[in-house]
Scaffold this motif. Structure first.
Motif, PDB file in Angstrom:
ATOM      1  N   UNK A  64       0.814  -1.204   0.000  1.00  0.00           N
ATOM      2  CA  UNK A  64       0.000   0.000   0.000  1.00  0.00           C
ATOM      3  C   UNK A  64       0.857   1.267   0.000  1.00  0.00           C
ATOM      4  N   UNK A  65       1.922   1.266   0.777  1.00  0.00           N
ATOM      5  CA  UNK A  65       2.817   2.425   0.795  1.00  0.00           C
ATOM      6  C   UNK A  65       3.441   2.645  -0.577  1.00  0.00           C
ATOM      7  N   UNK A  66       3.821   1.570  -1.233  1.00  0.00           N
ATOM      8  CA  UNK A  66       4.481   1.651  -2.539  1.00  0.00           C
ATOM      9  C   UNK A  66       3.547   2.232  -3.597  1.00  0.00           C
ATOM     10  N   UNK A  67       2.325   1.691  -3.672  1.00  0.00           N
ATOM     11  CA  UNK A  67       1.401   2.178  -4.701  1.00  0.00           C
ATOM     12  C   UNK A  67       0.983   3.621  -4.458  1.00  0.00           C
ATOM     13  N   UNK A  68       0.926   4.014  -3.165  1.00  0.00           N
ATOM     14  CA  UNK A  68       0.558   5.395  -2.849  1.00  0.00           C
ATOM     15  C   UNK A  68       1.690   6.357  -3.189  1.00  0.00           C
ATOM     16  N   UNK A  69       2.893   6.004  -2.811  1.00  0.00           N
ATOM     17  CA  UNK A  69       4.029   6.913  -2.998  1.00  0.00           C
ATOM     18  C   UNK A  69       4.285   7.196  -4.468  1.00  0.00           C
ATOM     19  N   UNK A  70       4.117   6.187  -5.311  1.00  0.00           N
ATOM     20  CA  UNK A  70       4.426   6.366  -6.723  1.00  0.00           C
ATOM     21  C   UNK A  70       3.181   6.535  -7.592  1.00  0.00           C
ATOM     22  N   UNK A  71       2.016   6.659  -6.950  1.00  0.00           N
ATOM     23  CA  UNK A  71       0.761   6.964  -7.656  1.00  0.00           C
ATOM     24  C   UNK A  71       0.532   6.023  -8.839  1.00  0.00           C
ATOM     25  N   UNK A  72       0.620   4.732  -8.578  1.00  0.00           N
ATOM     26  CA  UNK A  72       0.450   3.724  -9.621  1.00  0.00           C
ATOM     27  C   UNK A  72      -1.021   3.598 -10.009  1.00  0.00           C
ATOM     28  N   UNK A  73      -1.259   3.281 -11.273  1.00  0.00           N
ATOM     29  CA  UNK A  73      -2.641   3.167 -11.740  1.00  0.00           C
ATOM     30  C   UNK A  73      -3.270   1.825 -11.398  1.00  0.00           C
ATOM     31  N   UNK A  74      -2.472   0.804 -11.207  1.00  0.00           N
ATOM     32  CA  UNK A  74      -2.967  -0.459 -10.680  1.00  0.00           C
ATOM     33  C   UNK A  74      -1.843  -1.077  -9.866  1.00  0.00           C
ATOM     34  N   UNK A  75      -2.185  -2.060  -9.067  1.00  0.00           N
ATOM     35  CA  UNK A  75      -1.219  -2.637  -8.132  1.00  0.00           C
ATOM     36  C   UNK A  75      -0.964  -4.101  -8.505  1.00  0.00           C
ATOM     37  N   UNK A  76       0.300  -4.419  -8.756  1.00  0.00           N
ATOM     38  CA  UNK A  76       0.690  -5.817  -8.910  1.00  0.00           C
ATOM     39  C   UNK A  76       1.246  -6.250  -7.559  1.00  0.00           C
ATOM     40  N   UNK A  77       0.530  -7.122  -6.902  1.00  0.00           N
ATOM     41  CA  UNK A  77       0.949  -7.580  -5.576  1.00  0.00           C
ATOM     42  C   UNK A  77       2.021  -8.655  -5.750  1.00  0.00           C
ATOM     43  N   UNK A  78       3.165  -8.441  -5.132  1.00  0.00           N
ATOM     44  CA  UNK A  78       4.222  -9.442  -5.189  1.00  0.00           C
ATOM     45  C   UNK A  78       3.800 -10.655  -4.351  1.00  0.00           C
ATOM     46  N   UNK A  79       4.306 -11.810  -4.706  1.00  0.00           N
ATOM     47  CA  UNK A  79       3.874 -13.046  -4.043  1.00  0.00           C
ATOM     48  C   UNK A  79       5.089 -13.931  -3.807  1.00  0.00           C
ATOM     49  N   UNK A  80       5.812 -13.645  -2.744  1.00  0.00           N
ATOM     50  CA  UNK A  80       7.069 -14.346  -2.494  1.00  0.00           C
ATOM     51  C   UNK A  80       7.020 -15.309  -1.314  1.00  0.00           C
ATOM     52  N   UNK A  81       5.845 -15.488  -0.706  1.00  0.00           N
ATOM     53  CA  UNK A  81       5.752 -16.500   0.339  1.00  0.00           C
ATOM     54  C   UNK A  81       5.972 -17.869  -0.296  1.00  0.00           C
ATOM     55  N   UNK A  82       6.793 -18.720   0.311  1.00  0.00           N
ATOM     56  CA  UNK A  82       7.155 -19.992  -0.332  1.00  0.00           C
ATOM     57  C   UNK A  82       6.040 -21.021  -0.305  1.00  0.00           C
ATOM     58  N   UNK A 128       3.438 -23.460 -12.111  1.00  0.00           N
ATOM     59  CA  UNK A 128       3.825 -24.655 -11.356  1.00  0.00           C
ATOM     60  C   UNK A 128       5.251 -25.130 -11.631  1.00  0.00           C
ATOM     61  N   UNK A 129       5.714 -25.009 -12.867  1.00  0.00           N
ATOM     62  CA  UNK A 129       7.088 -25.410 -13.176  1.00  0.00           C
ATOM     63  C   UNK A 129       8.073 -24.604 -12.332  1.00  0.00           C
ATOM     64  N   UNK A 130       7.847 -23.289 -12.254  1.00  0.00           N
ATOM     65  CA  UNK A 130       8.741 -22.430 -11.470  1.00  0.00           C
ATOM     66  C   UNK A 130       8.661 -22.760  -9.982  1.00  0.00           C
ATOM     67  N   UNK A 131       7.461 -23.073  -9.500  1.00  0.00           N
ATOM     68  CA  UNK A 131       7.314 -23.472  -8.097  1.00  0.00           C
ATOM     69  C   UNK A 131       8.122 -24.739  -7.826  1.00  0.00           C
ATOM     70  N   UNK A 132       8.057 -25.690  -8.765  1.00  0.00           N
ATOM     71  CA  UNK A 132       8.837 -26.920  -8.613  1.00  0.00           C
ATOM     72  C   UNK A 132      10.331 -26.614  -8.558  1.00  0.00           C
ATOM     73  N   UNK A 133      10.775 -25.672  -9.368  1.00  0.00           N
ATOM     74  CA  UNK A 133      12.189 -25.282  -9.337  1.00  0.00           C
ATOM     75  C   UNK A 133      12.579 -24.699  -7.984  1.00  0.00           C
ATOM     76  N   UNK A 134      11.671 -23.928  -7.386  1.00  0.00           N
ATOM     77  CA  UNK A 134      11.959 -23.333  -6.078  1.00  0.00           C
ATOM     78  C   UNK A 134      11.956 -24.389  -4.972  1.00  0.00           C
ATOM     79  N   UNK A 135      11.186 -25.445  -5.168  1.00  0.00           N
ATOM     80  CA  UNK A 135      11.168 -26.530  -4.190  1.00  0.00           C
ATOM     81  C   UNK A 135      12.421 -27.394  -4.286  1.00  0.00           C
ATOM     82  N   UNK A 136      13.068 -27.348  -5.430  1.00  0.00           N
ATOM     83  CA  UNK A 136      14.272 -28.168  -5.630  1.00  0.00           C
ATOM     84  C   UNK A 136      15.356 -27.320  -6.279  1.00  0.00           C
ATOM     85  N   UNK A 137      15.465 -27.400  -7.595  1.00  0.00           N
ATOM     86  CA  UNK A 137      16.377 -26.575  -8.381  1.00  0.00           C
ATOM     87  C   UNK A 137      15.994 -26.738  -9.846  1.00  0.00           C
TER      88      UNK A 137
END
Length: 320
Positions: A64-82, A128-137
């Motif tokens: 929320x701070x990021x989208x407000x500070x830079x006045x973005x027209x839409x918000x892409x929420x990052x999703x880095x929880x494993x 899913x392929x990328x998730x599998x890579x993060x679970x292993x390599x």
């Protein structure tokens, strides 16, 4: 700790209309989705917060701070929880999970409350392929594909079903769609035939869970992505790719894809480019308008300075 009502009221106080703007962010993006020319090109940019070890309240507040500070027209929420790893047996011996990203879901609910309908927002999902890579390599996934192909297919199906569960919950939480990142459909990573067998069915499964959402986006990641395979036959209103990385101009993409194109800015240089360089990139990308959203081809560098991001925002606000 803030409750949801306090978070929402605090976030609403952050909104301040920009001078000389005739449309709201929602109106601007809605116009593009409908093929109508907005008052100026809607834009957004993003980077990773590296907060995957922090609770949902922190992740939501950073967003929320990021989208407000830079006045973005839409918000892409990052999703880095494993994605949850298997604690027994091989990494690929997986079962579907009802809620694979519970903290992310809490954050989406807070973001929805905070935005209060004033901006569209997207939930990021790595395929899913990328998730599998993060679970292993990367090497382990490719090795499994060659040595135990059915085991890989079973693992990818379990991941896809879990992600589909999350996506459905994310849509119920108010998200405007998903931003599905596909990084393995690249020459040098796998053949098209391999992508179609080992990845496409599961990518489509994740997308299907968000069917009908207005901003579903295919993010085609990489410099050697097989772009021509994605212009038709995918039920998404938006496609994003890196013009700078692929050297594939937006004018050519416009000839091939009738939906909304997102991109045009060099993701590696957008935050440090001069105003003249940014204006030139915008001008080259206008050929895709009115169905065009101005954005970098991927996330900008995580170490981008506040001053550079403010400059980027100001320049893009001036483009008409």
């Amino acid at each position: 700790m803030l409750n949801r009502r306090e978070f929402s009221l605090g976030a609403l106080a952050m909104f301040a209309p920009a001078a000389k703007e005739r449309m709201t962010p929602t109106e601007r993006v809605s116009a593009v989705l409908k093929g109508r020319m907005p008052d100026r090109p809607p834009f957004s940019f993003w980077h990773h917060f590296h907060d995957e070890a922090l609770p949902a309240t922190k992740h939501a507040a950073s967003t929320m701070d990021y989208q407000r500070r830079y006045h973005l027209d839409f918000v892409k929420v990052m999703s880095d929880y494993p994605y949850p790893k298997n604690t027994k047996g091989e990494w690929y011996e997986l079962k579907p999970v009802e809620s694979p990203f519970p903290e992310q879901l809490k954050a989406l609910e807070l973001i929805n409350d905070g935005l209060a309908g004033q901006k569209y927002f997207l939930e990021t999902q790595f395929n899913p392929w990328n998730v599998a890579e993060k679970l292993s390599s990367k090497e382990a996934v490719l090795r499994l594909m060659h040595d135990k192909p059915q085991s890989l297919l079973d693992a990818l199906e379990a991941i896809a079903k879990s992600q589909a569960n999350h996506v459905k919950a994310a849509i119920e939480a108010g998200t405007s769609g998903i931003f599905l990142s596909i990084a393995n459909a690249q020459h040098g990573v796998m053949t098209l035939a391999e992508y179609r067998k080992y990845s496409e069915p599961f990518d489509r499964m994740v997308l299907a869970a968000a069917k009908g959402a207005p901003m579903n986006t295919l993010h085609l990641h990489g410099e050697r992505v097989i772009l021509d395979y994605f212009w038709k036959g995918w039920d998404v209103p938006i496609v994003q790719y890196s013009v700078a990385g692929t050297k594939f101009p937006m004018s050519e993409a416009r000839r091939r894809f009738s939906g909304v194109l997102m991109g045009g800015l060099d993701e590696n240089r957008a935050a440090t480019a001069t105003a003249e360089e940014l204006a030139a990139w915008v001008q080259k990308s206008r050929v895709a308008a009115p169905k065009w959203i101005c954005a970098p081809g991927c996330s900008i560098p995580d170490n981008s300075t506040d001053a550079n991001q403010l400059k980027l925002s100001k320049v893009l606000h001036r483009e008409r």
